[in-house]
Design a protein around this motif. Structure first.
Motif, short mmCIF file in Angstrom:
data_model
loop_
_atom_site.label_atom_id
_atom_site.label_comp_id
_atom_site.label_asym_id
_atom_site.label_seq_id
_atom_site.Cartn_x
_atom_site.Cartn_y
_atom_site.Cartn_z
N ALA A 48 0.84 -1.20 0.00
CA ALA A 48 0.00 0.00 0.00
C ALA A 48 0.87 1.25 0.00
O ALA A 48 0.56 2.24 -0.67
N THR A 49 1.97 1.21 0.75
CA THR A 49 2.88 2.36 0.81
C THR A 49 3.48 2.64 -0.56
O THR A 49 3.50 3.78 -1.03
N LEU A 50 3.95 1.57 -1.20
CA LEU A 50 4.57 1.73 -2.52
C LEU A 50 3.56 2.29 -3.53
O LEU A 50 3.87 3.20 -4.29
N TYR A 54 3.72 5.86 -5.50
CA TYR A 54 3.69 5.83 -6.96
C TYR A 54 2.60 6.76 -7.49
O TYR A 54 2.84 7.58 -8.38
N ARG A 55 1.42 6.63 -6.91
CA ARG A 55 0.30 7.47 -7.36
C ARG A 55 0.57 8.95 -7.12
O ARG A 55 0.08 9.80 -7.83
N CYS A 72 4.10 -5.56 -6.31
CA CYS A 72 3.30 -4.55 -5.60
C CYS A 72 2.75 -3.50 -6.56
O CYS A 72 1.64 -3.00 -6.39
N LEU A 73 3.54 -3.13 -7.57
CA LEU A 73 3.11 -2.04 -8.45
C LEU A 73 2.35 -2.53 -9.68
O LEU A 73 1.69 -1.73 -10.35
N ALA A 74 2.43 -3.84 -9.94
CA ALA A 74 1.80 -4.38 -11.15
C ALA A 74 0.36 -3.91 -11.37
O ALA A 74 0.01 -3.49 -12.47
N PRO A 75 -0.48 -3.92 -10.30
CA PRO A 75 -1.88 -3.53 -10.54
C PRO A 75 -2.02 -2.10 -11.06
O PRO A 75 -3.06 -1.76 -11.63
N ALA A 82 0.52 8.97 -13.29
CA ALA A 82 1.92 9.21 -12.98
C ALA A 82 2.76 7.97 -13.24
O ALA A 82 2.30 6.85 -13.03
N GLU A 83 3.96 8.14 -13.75
CA GLU A 83 4.92 7.04 -13.75
C GLU A 83 6.26 7.58 -13.27
O GLU A 83 7.12 7.95 -14.05
N PRO A 84 6.41 7.64 -11.94
CA PRO A 84 7.66 8.17 -11.39
C PRO A 84 8.78 7.14 -11.55
O PRO A 84 8.50 5.97 -11.83
#
Ligand code: SAH
Length: 563
Positions: A48-50, A54-55, A72-75, A82-84
């Protein structure tokens, strides 16, 4: 780019995390609550933190296996948005793997981190490998006119075409580009407003400053029109400059926000043209109507040398102490602060701080002096935070800061952007732990007679008791005020029965916190010190045993007869 977040799972990664923090002093370390202590941010759920970082478009440096980060970020990857930059770095600092955010500079970060840790970054992007730079991600101070056309351009280049460079592109000096003055493909760096022509990568330098007068109506629109009229590309606008006498003018701030550029202030020196010329030496500024002047530099503008920003002063509440009871707006404010002022205990509680942040710790009693010092710093254009525990508006710094401002005739103090950010006050934090003793009407009182006569405290207490309000006592007792609490309780006992529930919360939300539920009959001043919150129930406050041991206290929502 936002400051990166360094995310770690265990204390084994802390050494590498601290090395990374030396490379990026603005970066905060986020550690898993149960495994890492002494870091700036604690979290409970890694995924959730990641995803939240990211968002929010925060660059992520995760000190763990690349696979965990990917899962974690796949979804989120199919979402537009954003794509940081996202990187996985081995806990021991032996590997740096850029994962996402190719257009946001992930490879630049990877190389910097690799250089900092003395390892090679695992760069896999073909354009980067071939040319040594990501053409679609020019450095700060430049922006790409059209990303989609740019992708096509880079694939043509990778397919073997040659390229010529038009305009000043100093960052390409070290790139390995197949340059050829006769090439069909061209990288063009310039401020001219136009669509890219065929086979062109168009890049705009942020080299234009517009000096404005706040009297101009529809400011943002007027600036856009003025730039268009001179065929200057909007992305080349680096900042707005205005007279520092208009620092508090909201039309200026709205216009800058609308245009997405910073706003700087300088002393009014003659005409707007002169102001613009002073800010951008060696340019030949031109007036556009009466209220605007445009200056263009050869290179992108370095804003640190242009005027100063409007200063900011935030009076913040830390909450009772625990990091997870601090509101996010306060955390953000602490991260952006240049200067932090406050009583030393609270300043320490608000930390840790970065090396570039200046701490001004003072004695608890010097409130007005501290408030004035805060304005002096903020009036220089700095971002200043004054710290209070709990809520800043409850027997704390917010009122002192306003009083200092009210007494001052200094226009530079009144021009400061002033904001109060709330916190969880001790009475509410204590009440929450006990249940809901303040669930109906209640009265908050400070029992300190340092700043008000004791007679008024007695009077208010008597009236609050007559009104059958539940009571919350701040500053109940101290070494210099030994008898006041006893006297206050004498008054309460004239109105309330000995069975009235009392909650004593000590150091709530801090290490070693204690919570006791007793009765008014049992309460003696010896059970209370200056770190204690005293809550006294009303005639309807009641208690019952918790299944897990201990006692719930609550004051029902109704009064009189139960509905
Ligand atoms: N602005 C603070 C209050 C400052 S007055 C707030 O909103 O909480 C200081 C008094 O608050 C102390 O004497 C004590 O009565 C109470 N207090 C502050 N922090 C506390 C804590 N963590 N636990 C219990 N009481 C606390």
């Amino acid at each position: 780019m936002n400051a990166p977040a360094i995310v770690i799972l265990g204390s084994g990664a802390l050494t590498t995390a601290r090395r990374l923090q030396q490379l990026y002093p603005q970066a905060l370390i986020h550690g898993l609550t149960e495994r890492v202590t002494g870091v700036e941010r604690s979290y409970q759920d890694f995924g959730a933190t990641l995803r939240q970082l990211y968002r929010q478009n925060t660059p992520i440096i995760a000190l763990c296996a690349a696979g965990i980060v990917i899962r974690c970020l796949a979804p989120l990857l199919l979402e537009k948005g954003a794509e940081p930059p996202v990187l996985a770095v081995a806990e021991d600092g032996s590997a740096v793997v850029p994962l996402l955010g190719g257009l946001a500079g992930v490879n630049v970060l990877a190389r910097e981190i690799g250089a900092g840790l003395g390892v090679a970054a695992a760069i896999t992007t073909s354009g980067e490998l071939r040319f040594g730079t990501c053409l679609l991600n020019p450095p700060s101070g430049y922006s790409l006119a059209d990303l989609e056309l740019g992708k096509r351009f880079v694939s043509d280049l990778l397919a073997g075409e040659r390229v010529r460079v038009e305009g000043a592109a100093p960052w390409l000096a070290d790139a390995r580009l197949p340059e050829d003055a006769q090439a069909r493909l061209a990288i063009h760096v310039g401020s001219e407003a136009r669509a890219p022509v065929a086979h062109e990568l168009l890049i705009h330098p942020r080299n234009v400053l517009v000096a404005v007068n706040s009297a101009l109506p529809h400011l943002a629109e007027a600036v856009r029109d003025a730039l268009q009229g001179r065929r200057i590309a909007l992305p080349s606008l680096a900042c707005l400059l205005a007279d520092e006498g208009a620092m508090a003018d909201s039309a200026l701030h709205d216009a800058a926000a609308d245009l997405g550029v910073p706003l700087r202030f300088a002393p009014a020196q003659g005409s707007l043209v002169q102001m613009a010329g002073h800010a951008v030496p060696q340019s030949s500024p031109v007036a556009i109507g009466e209220h605007m002047a445009v200056a263009m530099a050869e290179q992108p503008l370095d804003l640190s040398g242009i005027g100063r920003p409007r200063g900011r002063l935030a009076v913040i509440g830390l909450g009772p102490g625990a990091a997870d009871l601090m509101v996010p707006a306060v955390k953000t404010e602490l991260a952006r602060a240049n200067d932090i002022l406050g009583y030393e205990t609270y300043v320490r509680m608000a930390g840790p701080f970065r090396a570039d942040q200046v701490l001004h710790c003072t004695d608890n009693r010097e409130e007005m002096q501290r408030a004035r010092h805060a304005f002096e710093l903020a009036a220089q254009g700095r971002s200043v935070v004054v710290v209070s525990s709990g809520d800043p508006g409850v027997f704390a710094m917010a009122a002192a800061v306003l009083e200092a401002l009210h007494e001052s005739a200094d226009p530079s103090w009144h021009a400061v952007e002033l904001q109060m950010l709330p916190g969880v006050s001790a009475s509410l934090a204590t009440a929450a732990q006990a249940g809901a003793p303040l669930g109906h009407d209640f009265c908050v009182l400070s029992l300190s007679d340092n700043l008000k006569p004791w007679a008024i405290i007695e009077k208010r207490l008597d009236l609050a008791c007559q009104a059958d309000l539940a009571l919350a006592f701040y500053n109940p007792i101290s070494r210099s005020r030994p008898w006041q609490l006893g006297k206050a309780l004498d008054i309460v006992r004239l109105h309330r029965t000995p069975a009235t529930p009392v909650v004593l919360g000590r150091d709530i939300g801090r290490p070693g916190q204690t919570l006791r539920v007793i009765t008014l009959g049992e309460l003696t001043p010896e059970q209370v010190d200056m770190r204690t919150m005293v809550l006294v129930g009303s005639s309807t406050t009641c208690t019952f045993a918790k299944a897990a041991g201990g006692t719930w206290v609550y004051t029902p929502r109704w009064y009189g007869t139960k509905p």
